[in-house]
Scaffold this motif. Structure first.
Motif, PDB file in Angstrom:
ATOM      1  N   SER A 140      -5.892  -2.495   8.397  1.00  0.00           N
ATOM      2  CA  SER A 140      -5.807  -1.418   9.386  1.00  0.00           C
ATOM      3  C   SER A 140      -6.038  -0.076   8.676  1.00  0.00           C
ATOM      4  CB  SER A 140      -4.452  -1.424  10.099  1.00  0.00           C
ATOM      5  OG  SER A 140      -3.395  -1.247   9.174  1.00  0.00           O
ATOM      6  N   LEU A 141      -6.157   0.973   9.455  1.00  0.00           N
ATOM      7  CA  LEU A 141      -6.600   2.257   8.924  1.00  0.00           C
ATOM      8  C   LEU A 141      -5.655   3.360   9.382  1.00  0.00           C
ATOM      9  CD1 LEU A 141      -9.040   3.427   7.320  1.00  0.00           C
ATOM     10  CD2 LEU A 141     -10.181   3.761   9.524  1.00  0.00           C
ATOM     11  N   ARG A 142      -5.368   4.311   8.474  1.00  0.00           N
ATOM     12  CA  ARG A 142      -4.541   5.461   8.834  1.00  0.00           C
ATOM     13  C   ARG A 142      -4.953   6.660   7.988  1.00  0.00           C
ATOM     14  NH1 ARG A 142       0.309   4.040   7.041  1.00  0.00           N
ATOM     15  NH2 ARG A 142       0.626   5.648   5.475  1.00  0.00           N
ATOM     16  N   LEU A 143      -4.863   7.836   8.584  1.00  0.00           N
ATOM     17  CA  LEU A 143      -5.134   9.093   7.875  1.00  0.00           C
ATOM     18  C   LEU A 143      -3.897   9.965   7.952  1.00  0.00           C
ATOM     19  CD1 LEU A 143      -7.160  11.071   6.474  1.00  0.00           C
ATOM     20  CD2 LEU A 143      -7.711  11.914   8.781  1.00  0.00           C
ATOM     21  N   ASP A 144      -3.421  10.450   6.795  1.00  0.00           N
ATOM     22  CA  ASP A 144      -2.304  11.384   6.793  1.00  0.00           C
ATOM     23  C   ASP A 144      -2.520  12.434   5.711  1.00  0.00           C
ATOM     24  OD1 ASP A 144      -1.657  10.194   4.361  1.00  0.00           O
ATOM     25  OD2 ASP A 144       0.018   9.020   5.160  1.00  0.00           O
ATOM     26  N   SER A 145      -1.491  13.198   5.395  1.00  0.00           N
ATOM     27  CA  SER A 145      -1.632  14.295   4.443  1.00  0.00           C
ATOM     28  C   SER A 145      -1.969  13.823   3.035  1.00  0.00           C
ATOM     29  CB  SER A 145      -0.341  15.125   4.408  1.00  0.00           C
ATOM     30  OG  SER A 145       0.771  14.310   4.041  1.00  0.00           O
ATOM     31  N   ARG A 146      -1.662  12.560   2.715  1.00  0.00           N
ATOM     32  CA  ARG A 146      -1.977  12.033   1.383  1.00  0.00           C
ATOM     33  C   ARG A 146      -3.444  11.653   1.277  1.00  0.00           C
ATOM     34  NH1 ARG A 146       1.500   7.184  -0.280  1.00  0.00           N
ATOM     35  NH2 ARG A 146       0.625   7.668  -2.330  1.00  0.00           N
ATOM     36  N   GLY A 147      -4.028  11.164   2.368  1.00  0.00           N
ATOM     37  CA  GLY A 147      -5.417  10.735   2.327  1.00  0.00           C
ATOM     38  C   GLY A 147      -5.664   9.613   3.318  1.00  0.00           C
ATOM     39  N   ILE A 148      -6.674   8.793   3.033  1.00  0.00           N
ATOM     40  CA  ILE A 148      -7.042   7.663   3.892  1.00  0.00           C
ATOM     41  C   ILE A 148      -6.349   6.402   3.374  1.00  0.00           C
ATOM     42  CG2 ILE A 148      -8.945   6.252   4.739  1.00  0.00           C
ATOM     43  CD1 ILE A 148     -10.786   8.661   4.222  1.00  0.00           C
ATOM     44  N   HIS A 149      -5.658   5.701   4.272  1.00  0.00           N
ATOM     45  CA  HIS A 149      -4.958   4.461   3.907  1.00  0.00           C
ATOM     46  C   HIS A 149      -5.671   3.271   4.533  1.00  0.00           C
ATOM     47  CE1 HIS A 149      -1.083   6.462   2.596  1.00  0.00           C
ATOM     48  NE2 HIS A 149      -1.674   7.439   3.276  1.00  0.00           N
ATOM     49  N   LEU A 150      -6.032   2.308   3.715  1.00  0.00           N
ATOM     50  CA  LEU A 150      -6.443   0.991   4.203  1.00  0.00           C
ATOM     51  C   LEU A 150      -5.239   0.077   3.968  1.00  0.00           C
ATOM     52  CD1 LEU A 150     -10.014   0.791   2.612  1.00  0.00           C
ATOM     53  CD2 LEU A 150      -9.415   1.487   4.929  1.00  0.00           C
ATOM     54  N   ILE A 151      -4.620  -0.369   5.042  1.00  0.00           N
ATOM     55  CA  ILE A 151      -3.340  -1.057   4.944  1.00  0.00           C
ATOM     56  C   ILE A 151      -3.523  -2.554   5.187  1.00  0.00           C
ATOM     57  CG2 ILE A 151      -0.981  -1.173   5.823  1.00  0.00           C
ATOM     58  CD1 ILE A 151      -1.481   1.720   6.888  1.00  0.00           C
ATOM     59  N   ILE A 152      -3.077  -3.347   4.219  1.00  0.00           N
ATOM     60  CA  ILE A 152      -3.124  -4.808   4.319  1.00  0.00           C
ATOM     61  C   ILE A 152      -1.711  -5.282   4.606  1.00  0.00           C
ATOM     62  CG2 ILE A 152      -3.671  -6.944   3.107  1.00  0.00           C
ATOM     63  CD1 ILE A 152      -5.466  -5.150   1.265  1.00  0.00           C
ATOM     64  N   ASN A 153      -1.497  -5.739   5.833  1.00  0.00           N
ATOM     65  CA  ASN A 153      -0.156  -6.148   6.251  1.00  0.00           C
ATOM     66  C   ASN A 153      -0.288  -7.296   7.245  1.00  0.00           C
ATOM     67  OD1 ASN A 153       2.315  -4.963   8.481  1.00  0.00           O
ATOM     68  ND2 ASN A 153       2.762  -5.910   6.520  1.00  0.00           N
ATOM     69  N   HIS A 154      -0.527  -8.481   6.699  1.00  0.00           N
ATOM     70  CA  HIS A 154      -0.764  -9.661   7.532  1.00  0.00           C
ATOM     71  C   HIS A 154      -0.173 -10.861   6.815  1.00  0.00           C
ATOM     72  CE1 HIS A 154      -2.949 -12.970   9.467  1.00  0.00           C
ATOM     73  NE2 HIS A 154      -3.195 -12.146  10.471  1.00  0.00           N
ATOM     74  N   PRO A 155       0.510 -11.752   7.523  1.00  0.00           N
ATOM     75  CA  PRO A 155       1.150 -12.892   6.847  1.00  0.00           C
ATOM     76  C   PRO A 155       0.169 -13.814   6.134  1.00  0.00           C
ATOM     77  CG  PRO A 155       1.218 -13.135   9.255  1.00  0.00           C
ATOM     78  CD  PRO A 155       0.796 -11.735   8.970  1.00  0.00           C
ATOM     79  N   GLY A 156      -1.098 -13.800   6.544  1.00  0.00           N
ATOM     80  CA  GLY A 156      -2.073 -14.662   5.899  1.00  0.00           C
ATOM     81  C   GLY A 156      -2.973 -13.945   4.913  1.00  0.00           C
ATOM     82  N   ALA A 157      -2.572 -12.749   4.497  1.00  0.00           N
ATOM     83  CA  ALA A 157      -3.430 -11.955   3.608  1.00  0.00           C
ATOM     84  C   ALA A 157      -3.495 -12.528   2.192  1.00  0.00           C
ATOM     85  CB  ALA A 157      -2.946 -10.507   3.560  1.00  0.00           C
ATOM     86  N   PHE A 158      -2.394 -13.119   1.733  1.00  0.00           N
ATOM     87  CA  PHE A 158      -2.323 -13.655   0.368  1.00  0.00           C
ATOM     88  C   PHE A 158      -1.835 -15.095   0.407  1.00  0.00           C
ATOM     89  CE2 PHE A 158      -1.840  -9.085  -0.017  1.00  0.00           C
ATOM     90  CZ  PHE A 158      -2.666  -8.772  -1.088  1.00  0.00           C
ATOM     91  N   GLU A 159      -2.096 -15.785  -0.682  1.00  0.00           N
ATOM     92  CA  GLU A 159      -1.538 -17.128  -0.819  1.00  0.00           C
ATOM     93  C   GLU A 159      -0.015 -17.042  -0.702  1.00  0.00           C
ATOM     94  OE1 GLU A 159      -2.763 -18.661  -4.541  1.00  0.00           O
ATOM     95  OE2 GLU A 159      -4.861 -18.934  -3.964  1.00  0.00           O
ATOM     96  N   ARG A 160       0.574 -17.953   0.008  1.00  0.00           N
ATOM     97  CA  ARG A 160       2.024 -17.920   0.237  1.00  0.00           C
ATOM     98  C   ARG A 160       2.778 -17.918  -1.090  1.00  0.00           C
ATOM     99  NH1 ARG A 160       5.310 -18.471   4.455  1.00  0.00           N
ATOM    100  NH2 ARG A 160       7.407 -19.293   4.134  1.00  0.00           N
ATOM    101  N   GLY A 161       3.571 -16.875  -1.286  1.00  0.00           N
ATOM    102  CA  GLY A 161       4.350 -16.756  -2.509  1.00  0.00           C
ATOM    103  C   GLY A 161       3.537 -16.384  -3.728  1.00  0.00           C
ATOM    104  N   GLY A 162       2.238 -16.107  -3.555  1.00  0.00           N
ATOM    105  CA  GLY A 162       1.384 -15.769  -4.689  1.00  0.00           C
ATOM    106  C   GLY A 162       0.701 -14.425  -4.522  1.00  0.00           C
ATOM    107  N   PHE A 163      -0.326 -14.201  -5.336  1.00  0.00           N
ATOM    108  CA  PHE A 163      -0.980 -12.896  -5.307  1.00  0.00           C
ATOM    109  C   PHE A 163      -2.488 -12.986  -5.069  1.00  0.00           C
ATOM    110  CE2 PHE A 163      -0.474 -14.269  -9.731  1.00  0.00           C
ATOM    111  CZ  PHE A 163      -1.796 -14.282 -10.164  1.00  0.00           C
ATOM    112  N   GLN A 164      -3.052 -14.183  -4.990  1.00  0.00           N
ATOM    113  CA  GLN A 164      -4.486 -14.296  -4.722  1.00  0.00           C
ATOM    114  C   GLN A 164      -4.769 -14.028  -3.247  1.00  0.00           C
ATOM    115  OE1 GLN A 164      -6.779 -14.548  -6.956  1.00  0.00           O
ATOM    116  NE2 GLN A 164      -5.395 -14.854  -8.686  1.00  0.00           N
ATOM    117  N   VAL A 165      -5.848 -13.278  -2.976  1.00  0.00           N
ATOM    118  CA  VAL A 165      -6.179 -12.940  -1.595  1.00  0.00           C
ATOM    119  C   VAL A 165      -6.724 -14.164  -0.877  1.00  0.00           C
ATOM    120  CG1 VAL A 165      -6.659 -10.528  -2.171  1.00  0.00           C
ATOM    121  CG2 VAL A 165      -8.522 -12.193  -2.172  1.00  0.00           C
ATOM    122  N   SER A 166      -6.469 -14.238   0.425  1.00  0.00           N
ATOM    123  CA  SER A 166      -6.999 -15.326   1.235  1.00  0.00           C
ATOM    124  C   SER A 166      -8.484 -15.089   1.498  1.00  0.00           C
ATOM    125  CB  SER A 166      -6.250 -15.397   2.561  1.00  0.00           C
ATOM    126  OG  SER A 166      -6.504 -14.227   3.330  1.00  0.00           O
TER     127      SER A 166
END
Length: 225
Positions: free
Chosen positions: A69-95
């Motif tokens: 998802s996308l957001r713009l605020d005073s810090r800058g442009i945020h690309l936000i990854i916040n999805h239960p299937g974004a990474f391997e469960r309990g790990g750090f590799q991207v799906s």
């Protein structure tokens, strides 16, 4: 000492005071002009961030992005990854799904106004002016990892939430760098673990909000080395 001698001796003091006053006025004017120029550059930078944000919004309209998802605020442009299937469960590799969406984003990055604006001949004068003020244009891509406050299993090689958040940010950063082809010096990684939550870790819903990776794109004029 008569009146004439006293006036002769004090006249230079009056002249010196006038010179000092003029010098102070001159330096105040110079500082005011310099501050105005800095403010104009800051306003111009915010405009470029807004333009690039709109460009990313247009990109996201082309297809349905589920993981980013996308957001713009005073810090800058945020690309936000916040999805239960974004990474391997309990790990750090991207799906696979997240990798596909990040790749599309990364391909777009070099084309964003923020990254290409220095190549615009119409803006050459602005960057010359900034250089004369000792300022250089800088764009940064910082990938920040965050977790909830659930402890890592003692048997896990991940050790703690700091490590997990940093590794997730590292993997995302590596993908963005490789696909975009942008210089490595623009990228950095931060891992905050559970220490910068966006919601209290008092429910599963809130914990899910806190498990995220944010790609922060910032731009500014910085003092040149």
């Amino acid at each position: 000492m008569n009146v004439t001698e006293q006036r002769a001796r004090s006249s230079w003091l009056m002249s010196f005071a006038d010179v000092v006053t003029l010098l102070i006025t001159f330096f105040i004017m110079m500082l005011a002009l310099h501050k105005a120029e800095i403010t104009q550059l800051q306003k111009w930078t915010q405009d470029q961030l807004q333009v690039s944000y709109s460009e990313l919004q247009d990109l996201m309209l082309v297809r349905d992005y589920r993981f980013v998802s996308l957001r713009l605020d005073s810090r800058g442009i945020h690309l936000i990854i916040n999805h239960p299937g974004a990474f391997e469960r309990g790990g750090f590799q991207v799906s696979q799904g997240l990798a596909e969406e990040l790749s599309l984003m990364a391909q777009k990055l070099p084309q964003l106004t923020l990254f290409s604006v220095e190549e615009d001949p119409a803006l050459a004068g602005l960057f010359v002016q900034a250089a004369e003020m000792g300022l250089a244009w800088r764009v940064d891509v910082t990938v920040e990892g965050h977790t909830d406050n659930d402890p890592i299993s003692p048997t896990s090689f991940l050790r703690n939430n700091w490590f997990l958040s940093t590794m997730r940010a590292q993997v995302v950063m590596q993908l963005m760098h490789e696909v975009s082809g942008l210089p490595a010096g623009l990228f950095s990684v931060s891992g905050y673990g559970e220490h910068q939550p966006v919601a209290p870790n008092d429910s599963e819903l809130n914990k899910a909000l806190n498990r995220r990776v944010e790609i922060l794109i910032t731009a500014s004029f910085l003092r040149a080395d």
